[in-house]
Design a protein around this motif. Sequence first.
Motif, short mmCIF file in Angstrom:
data_model
loop_
_atom_site.label_atom_id
_atom_site.label_comp_id
_atom_site.label_asym_id
_atom_site.label_seq_id
_atom_site.Cartn_x
_atom_site.Cartn_y
_atom_site.Cartn_z
N ALA A 36 0.87 -1.17 0.00
CA ALA A 36 0.00 0.00 0.00
C ALA A 36 0.91 1.22 0.00
O ALA A 36 1.82 1.32 0.82
N ARG A 37 0.67 2.12 -0.93
CA ARG A 37 1.46 3.34 -1.02
C ARG A 37 0.53 4.53 -0.91
O ARG A 37 -0.52 4.58 -1.54
N LEU A 38 0.92 5.49 -0.09
CA LEU A 38 0.15 6.72 0.09
C LEU A 38 0.79 7.84 -0.72
O LEU A 38 2.02 7.96 -0.75
N PHE A 39 -0.06 8.67 -1.32
CA PHE A 39 0.42 9.80 -2.11
C PHE A 39 -0.40 11.04 -1.79
O PHE A 39 -1.59 10.95 -1.49
N THR A 40 0.24 12.20 -1.89
CA THR A 40 -0.46 13.47 -1.72
C THR A 40 -1.24 13.78 -2.98
O THR A 40 -1.16 13.06 -3.98
N ASP A 41 -1.95 14.90 -2.99
CA ASP A 41 -2.73 15.27 -4.17
C ASP A 41 -1.85 15.57 -5.39
O ASP A 41 -2.31 15.51 -6.52
N THR A 42 -0.57 15.86 -5.16
CA THR A 42 0.36 16.11 -6.26
C THR A 42 1.16 14.86 -6.61
O THR A 42 2.18 14.94 -7.28
N ARG A 43 0.74 13.73 -6.11
CA ARG A 43 1.37 12.41 -6.35
C ARG A 43 2.77 12.30 -5.77
O ARG A 43 3.62 11.60 -6.29
N GLU A 44 3.02 12.99 -4.67
CA GLU A 44 4.28 12.82 -3.95
C GLU A 44 4.10 11.69 -2.94
O GLU A 44 3.06 11.59 -2.29
N ALA A 45 5.11 10.84 -2.81
CA ALA A 45 5.04 9.72 -1.88
C ALA A 45 4.88 10.22 -0.45
O ALA A 45 5.57 11.15 -0.02
#
Length: 96
Positions: A36-45
């Motif tokens: 599972a990978r989380l990303f911000t709204d700008t697709r930063e890890a």
Amino acid sequence: MNNGFGMEAHGKQPANAHRKPARYLLLIDAGGSTIARLFTDTREAAGEFDAGSEEVAVMTQRLKPGSGATGHEWDRALEGHSAAERAAAVVYTLDI
């Protein structure tokens, strides 16, 4: 009077900006195991952990998953994954 006991109180804390909240949860295969990978709204890890953890179930309840992360907006964020892994990925948009 100070006898050197206890801890000194912290001074004023710097007014640093908080990290952006995670907006996307991506479940993707990584070499034979699903992560599972989380990303911000700008697709930063923003984080990575085992997709079998209880947290994934809690975060995704009542959310409808999207399929695949093949769009150009994911290119930089997922550059280490194959096209097949990206196509099979499950993307959740988290409530912020």
